[in-house]
Design an enzyme around this catalytic site. Structure first.
Site, PDB file in Angstrom:
ATOM      1  N   GLU A  25     -99.511 -24.066  55.568  1.00 32.36           N
ATOM      2  CA  GLU A  25     -98.410 -24.904  55.079  1.00 32.36           C
ATOM      3  C   GLU A  25     -97.237 -24.623  55.998  1.00 32.36           C
ATOM      4  OE1 GLU A  25     -98.308 -27.107  52.709  1.00 32.36           O
ATOM      5  OE2 GLU A  25    -100.207 -26.675  51.727  1.00 32.36           O
ATOM      6  N   CYS A  75     -88.791 -26.108  53.158  1.00 29.23           N
ATOM      7  CA  CYS A  75     -89.661 -26.871  54.049  1.00 29.23           C
ATOM      8  C   CYS A  75     -89.567 -28.352  53.716  1.00 29.23           C
ATOM      9  CB  CYS A  75     -91.094 -26.379  53.936  1.00 29.23           C
ATOM     10  SG  CYS A  75     -91.608 -26.198  52.258  1.00 29.23           S
ATOM     11  N   GLY A 115     -95.464 -20.763  56.685  1.00 24.91           N
ATOM     12  CA  GLY A 115     -94.445 -20.290  57.626  1.00 24.91           C
ATOM     13  C   GLY A 115     -94.188 -21.344  58.671  1.00 24.91           C
ATOM     14  N   GLY A 116     -93.694 -20.911  59.814  1.00 25.05           N
ATOM     15  CA  GLY A 116     -93.333 -21.841  60.876  1.00 25.05           C
ATOM     16  C   GLY A 116     -94.552 -22.314  61.658  1.00 25.05           C
ATOM     17  N   LYS A 147     -99.141 -10.077  52.326  1.00 24.26           N
ATOM     18  CA  LYS A 147     -98.194  -9.661  53.371  1.00 24.26           C
ATOM     19  C   LYS A 147     -97.001 -10.618  53.302  1.00 24.26           C
ATOM     20  CE  LYS A 147     -96.124  -9.646  57.363  1.00 24.26           C
ATOM     21  NZ  LYS A 147     -94.728  -9.669  56.980  1.00 24.26           N
TER      22      LYS A 147
HETATM   23  P1  NDP Z   1     -92.586 -17.323  60.062  1.00 25.54           P
HETATM   24  O1  NDP Z   1     -93.670 -18.189  60.577  1.00 25.54           O
HETATM   25  O2  NDP Z   1     -91.716 -16.627  61.016  1.00 25.54           O
HETATM   26  O3  NDP Z   1     -93.166 -16.182  59.103  1.00 25.54           O
HETATM   27  C1  NDP Z   1     -94.013 -16.469  58.020  1.00 25.54           C
HETATM   28  C2  NDP Z   1     -94.813 -15.236  57.679  1.00 25.54           C
HETATM   29  O4  NDP Z   1     -95.707 -14.956  58.757  1.00 25.54           O
HETATM   30  C3  NDP Z   1     -93.991 -13.971  57.475  1.00 25.54           C
HETATM   31  O5  NDP Z   1     -94.602 -13.192  56.490  1.00 25.54           O
HETATM   32  C4  NDP Z   1     -94.104 -13.285  58.820  1.00 25.54           C
HETATM   33  O6  NDP Z   1     -93.894 -11.888  58.775  1.00 25.54           O
HETATM   34  C5  NDP Z   1     -95.536 -13.594  59.162  1.00 25.54           C
HETATM   35  N1  NDP Z   1     -95.853 -13.522  60.580  1.00 25.54           N
HETATM   36  C6  NDP Z   1     -95.012 -13.511  61.640  1.00 25.54           C
HETATM   37  N2  NDP Z   1     -95.711 -13.427  62.792  1.00 25.54           N
HETATM   38  C7  NDP Z   1     -97.020 -13.376  62.460  1.00 25.54           C
HETATM   39  C8  NDP Z   1     -98.226 -13.295  63.188  1.00 25.54           C
HETATM   40  N3  NDP Z   1     -98.243 -13.258  64.510  1.00 25.54           N
HETATM   41  N4  NDP Z   1     -99.380 -13.246  62.502  1.00 25.54           N
HETATM   42  C9  NDP Z   1     -99.411 -13.316  61.163  1.00 25.54           C
HETATM   43  N5  NDP Z   1     -98.295 -13.381  60.416  1.00 25.54           N
HETATM   44  C10 NDP Z   1     -97.112 -13.433  61.042  1.00 25.54           C
HETATM   45  O7  NDP Z   1     -91.771 -18.266  59.087  1.00 25.54           O
HETATM   46  P2  NDP Z   1     -90.475 -17.915  58.256  1.00 25.54           P
HETATM   47  O8  NDP Z   1     -90.712 -16.754  57.356  1.00 25.54           O
HETATM   48  O9  NDP Z   1     -89.336 -17.863  59.201  1.00 25.54           O
HETATM   49  O10 NDP Z   1     -90.371 -19.203  57.308  1.00 25.54           O
HETATM   50  C11 NDP Z   1     -89.786 -20.372  57.722  1.00 25.54           C
HETATM   51  C12 NDP Z   1     -90.825 -21.423  58.043  1.00 25.54           C
HETATM   52  O11 NDP Z   1     -91.713 -21.592  56.956  1.00 25.54           O
HETATM   53  C13 NDP Z   1     -90.206 -22.761  58.267  1.00 25.54           C
HETATM   54  O12 NDP Z   1     -90.703 -23.358  59.451  1.00 25.54           O
HETATM   55  C14 NDP Z   1     -90.629 -23.603  57.071  1.00 25.54           C
HETATM   56  O13 NDP Z   1     -90.730 -24.953  57.299  1.00 25.54           O
HETATM   57  C15 NDP Z   1     -91.922 -22.980  56.710  1.00 25.54           C
HETATM   58  N6  NDP Z   1     -92.206 -23.195  55.298  1.00 25.54           N
HETATM   59  C16 NDP Z   1     -93.174 -24.097  54.954  1.00 25.54           C
HETATM   60  C17 NDP Z   1     -93.453 -24.378  53.636  1.00 25.54           C
HETATM   61  C18 NDP Z   1     -94.550 -25.316  53.270  1.00 25.54           C
HETATM   62  O14 NDP Z   1     -95.072 -25.215  52.175  1.00 25.54           O
HETATM   63  N7  NDP Z   1     -94.936 -26.249  54.135  1.00 25.54           N
HETATM   64  C19 NDP Z   1     -92.722 -23.725  52.564  1.00 25.54           C
HETATM   65  C20 NDP Z   1     -91.731 -22.788  53.016  1.00 25.54           C
HETATM   66  C21 NDP Z   1     -91.501 -22.535  54.358  1.00 25.54           C
HETATM   67  P3  NDP Z   1     -92.470 -11.251  59.209  1.00 25.54           P
HETATM   68  O15 NDP Z   1     -91.482 -11.758  58.226  1.00 25.54           O
HETATM   69  O16 NDP Z   1     -92.718  -9.800  59.125  1.00 25.54           O
HETATM   70  O17 NDP Z   1     -92.209 -11.747  60.592  1.00 25.54           O
END
Ligand code: NDP
Length: 498
Positions: free
Chosen positions: A252, A286, A230-231, A177
């Site tokens: 992560e 990140c 993600g975040g 996803k």
């Molecule tokens: P998000 O947390 O908004 O989204 C990450 C993924 O989770 C997307 O595929 C998103 O889908 C999905 N998602 C959103 N809501 C849910 C939920 N309730 N349940 C399950 N999945 C969900 O992060 P971003 O995409 O905005 O990425 C930015 C963040 O990622 C930053 O905080 C950054 O630091 C972090 N990051 C960390 C890395 C690491 O390795 N530590 C590397 C790269 C980024 P959808 O897009 O459809 O909302």
């Protein structure tokens, strides 16, 4: 610039499908508003169908010898290399990073898939002596089953490949996803796996809202492990949700990564590093350098050098190889970053930039100035992840103060120190609270053969990449083979050593 969008379905059980009555969403180029693709807004039912396909495919894939699985991954890497230039352009068009970085994103994918292909001939266990005679003890790695890979938009090919290739080589099947904003990159990645001959159902793609598709994946008992990047707030939700099903959830998350610049640093070297670390990918890594902690003795000199270079730092069309920084990835990103800039203007001193770029081609995209704030430790901009081209600069009087400031944030992903003092460099390796420390290099620059991940709020203890990448996706089975032909009791049978 509206164009006819190329349409993509979901990839389930080896077929591209468009469910009846499916709603669609589009992705757009953050540099000019061009449509990059049109995708199915998947539902919980679609996620369940994909899980079912992955579940059916699991046993035959698990039983495929790992070196054979590796051969398919090698073919994936080969095809990706062939398609690198086209894929790199799609990364840049959909996500906005400059073309060199778009190509780099794809190269990282190739490198990792190749690295994992080799893992098919390793997947080491241990052999360990038994305390009893005629008994053989070992461990083997087994796949977990169906795994869910949920990924962000900032490395739209590399992060998916980090997860998918590690999951596949270890014999798992995957439901992927991707971030909605980079669904085209995801579809292109999946197409490469399809063309490389991956059996049906082994890798499935469900695009659509995280809250809908993601939740359905996490809740389904057939999904044994969730790999999420993600975040922090989403990660926390995913973790808690996964805990209900007692699943492995690998997280992560974010970072607030410091560069410490000591008084003996090679300033021109540090200058290149800080520019790349803070403003590469428009600060949306990140591992981006978001805090620059400078010793007071070189503070004024270094800031003058930095702002001078920014005067010659071209922001614009990310497909133009001369551009240093492209747009930020979306309107949401633009708003969030501008909000933080407003916060910064109230609590700190704006030293450089601070505005949305307007006029001409800028008006079609989400272009921001590289921005520098001079601030004191403890302000919001010095502690919260902004995920944009905004650098907080802090003045310190000693190494000890620098480390104290560097460590006093919730995150612990990457860190860096510039110094010519070898003792101090090694001291920093011990002192900095982070999963990654660079010496005389910026906070970015992961290599696939080394572990990647962080501590504190950056994650929950796992690591991706490197030889440990397989840990996330395997169960360790402990095996005892007793060839004594009698019942032997560990801890109970005793022998006197003569
Ligand atoms: P998000 O947390 O908004 O989204 C990450 C993924 O989770 C997307 O595929 C998103 O889908 C999905 N998602 C959103 N809501 C849910 C939920 N309730 N349940 C399950 N999945 C969900 O992060 P971003 O995409 O905005 O990425 C930015 C963040 O990622 C930053 O905080 C950054 O630091 C972090 N990051 C960390 C890395 C690491 O390795 N530590 C590397 C790269 C980024 P959808 O897009 O459809 O909302």
């Amino acid at each position: 610039m509206a164009t006819q969008a190329e349409e993509f379905g979901l990839y389930i059980g080896g077929k591209w499908v468009v469910p009846t009555g499916a709603k669609r969403f589009e992705t757009t180029n953050p540099a000019n508003g061009e449509t990059v693709g049109s995708f199915v807004s998947g539902t919980a039912k679609d996620a369940t169908d994909a899980i079912a396909a992955a579940h059916v495919a699991f046993r035959p894939w698990k039983e495929t010898p790992a070196p054979k699985r590796g051969e398919i991954l090698l073919e994936v890497a080969h095809r990706m290399r062939h398609a690198k230039s086209a894929l790199g352009r799609i990364v840049t068009r959909e996500m906005g990073k400059v073309i060199g970085e778009g190509l780099g994103d794809v190269q990282e994918s190739i490198d990792f898939v190749e690295y994992m292909a080799g893992e098919g001939r390793r997947l080491f266990g241990e052999t360990v002596p038994s305390e009893l005679r005629s008994k053989f003890c070992l461990t083997v790695r087994q796949p977990k089953g169906v795994v869910a890979c949920i990924t962000p938009w900032n490395f739209p090919t590399a992060i998916p490949n980090w997860k998918i290739a590690a999951a596949l080589i270890t014999g798992n099947t995957v439901v992927f996803k991707p971030a909605s904003g980079t669904a085209r990159c995801a579809a292109e990645v999946v197409k490469v796996y399809e063309e490389a001959g991956l059996p049906d159902g082994v890798l499935n793609l469900v695009t659509g809202p995280g809250g809908v598709v993601g939740n359905a994946l996490i809740d389904d008992p057939r999904v044994r492990s969730v790999s999420f990047t993600g975040g922090v707030s989403t990660g926390r939700e995913v973790y808690v949700r996964g805990a209900q099903g007692l699943k492995m959830v690998h997280l992560e998350l974010g970072g607030k990564n410091p560069v410490i610049l000591m008084e003996d640093a090679d300033l021109p070297l540090a200058l290149d590093g800080v520019l790349f670390g803070a403003f590469g990918t428009s600060g949306q890594r990140c591992t981006a350098t978001s805090r620059l902690i400078i010793h007071e003795r070189v503070y004024d000199e270094f800031l003058a050098l930095l702002t001078d270079r920014l005067d010659r730092f071209p922001v614009g069309d990310p497909l133009d190889p001369k551009t240093a920084m492209g747009p930020v990835a979306s309107l949401d990103q633009e708003k969030k970053i501008l909000d933080y800039i407003e916060v910064g203007q109230k609590e700190a001193t704006l030293r450089y930039g601070g505005h949305k770029l307007t006029g001409g081609a800028y008006d079609r995209g989400h272009f921001l100035e590289p921005t520098i704030f001079e601030t004191t430790h403890g302000t919001r901009i010095s502690k919260e992840e902004i995920f944009g081209p905004v650098l907080s600069v802090l003045r310190v009087a000693s190494y000890e103060e620098a480390v104290r400031v560097a460590n006093d944030v919730d995150y612990g992903l990457s860190s860096a120190i510039y110094t010519r003092d070898v003792n101090r460099a090694f001291r920093a390796i011990e002192d900095l609270e982070a999963g990654i420390t660079y010496v005389n290099a910026p906070t970015i620059g992961a290599e696939v053969q080394l572990p990647f991940g962080g501590i504190k709020s950056t994650g929950n203890g796992g690591r991706e990449a490197g030889s440990v990448a397989v840990d996330e996706f395997t169960e360790i089975k402990t095996v005892f083979v007793d060839f004594s032909s009698k019942l032997q009791k560990a801890q109970i049978d005793s022998e006197t050593v003569e």
